[in-house]
Design a protein around this motif. Structure first.
Motif: not given
Length: 275
Positions: A36, A175, A178
């Motif tokens: 991330r 996730s 990001h």
């Protein structure tokens, strides 16, 4: 077996038009799978342009450049499972029309992902009876997050609004990659941080949090917060821009050397386009 990087970019230079300075200059970027990554940079650093290219939203000449997401060329073999949540979405006339949120989400497949959709609706505090043309930009942005995240995804770029801790936890568990502009309250969210300035990476994605063996330890103490890191980088960006402006770069802000007439008739005559 695929590459260890979910995003791999090399030798990427991009201009918005041939006669302007590059928005991206010889970018080389490698983001590992499962990460991330938060990209820090001032306005104009090239973050949005880079993310749009990674999402296949902005066509570039790929001569000499390699732009791969999930081991696939983003232009010649577009990878599935990539979600782009750009701010321009909320200004699209289609999503500002008189359509009920429930019908809008169903029209893009929400009924096929009911469990994820309903969880996001609760986290984002979205009313299914809202009419898209009657809600605020902030509420429309929440609908966008639900729209963009209810379908399982591998890569999400340009995530500007994370409205609650529950959403952070949802994204953290779900996730792969990001990028975001909001740092306060995200200290435990990223696995990597990076710093862009004027189209280049000053600090390529580095593991977060900072440890005694981190590449960032020479700049920051291991106990430094993400907010402090972002603030220092942004201050350095501002100082660098001001120095460039002293040396001839076009300056922003007020033009203090211009003489503005104090007499209103003289002032408005200058901007009278009726003749």
């Amino acid at each position: 077996m695929g590459s260890a990087d979910i995003v791999s970019v090399s030798n990427l230079t991009y201009r918005h038009s041939p006669d302007v300075e590059p928005s991206l200059l010889d970018v080389n970027l490698h983001i590992p799978r499962g990460s991330r990554t938060i990209i820090v940079g001032a306005n104009g650093a090239g973050k949005s342009t880079l993310l749009q290219i990674l999402a296949g939203k902005r066509l570039v000449s790929t001569e000499g450049a390699h732009i791969f997401v999930k081991d696939r060329d983003v232009f010649r073999d577009s990878p599935p499972g990539v979600t782009f949540l750009g701010t321009e979405w909320a200004m699209n006339p289609v999503v500002r029309g008189d359509i009920v949120v429930s019908a809008f989400l169903d029209s893009v497949g929400g009924y096929r992902h009911k469990e994820r959709r309903d969880r996001l609706l609760d986290i984002l505090d979205v009313d299914l009876d809202w009419h898209m043309h009657n809600i605020s930009d902030g509420e429309r942005r929440r609908v966008q997050l639900c729209f963009g995240l209810m379908v399982p995804w591998d890569v999400t770029v340009d995530l500007d609004v994370l409205v609650r801790d529950d959403l952070l936890n949802f994204l953290k568990a779900d996730s792969e990659t990001h990028a975001t502009h909001i740092f306060d309250g995200l200290n435990n969210f990223p696995t990597h941080v990076a710093h862009m300035r004027l189209g280049s990476f000053l600090t390529p994605p580095a593991p977060w949090p900072i440890t005694s063996t981190s590449d960032l330890v020479s700049q920051f103490a291991p106990s430094t917060t993400l907010y402090s890191v972002a603030l220092q980088w942004l201050k350095e960006d501002r100082d660098d821009r001001e120095e460039l402006e002293k040396n001839g770069r076009k300056a922003r802000g007020a033009r203090r050397n211009e003489t503005v007439p104090s007499d209103s008739e003289t002032f408005y005559r200058k901007y009278d386009y009726s003749h």
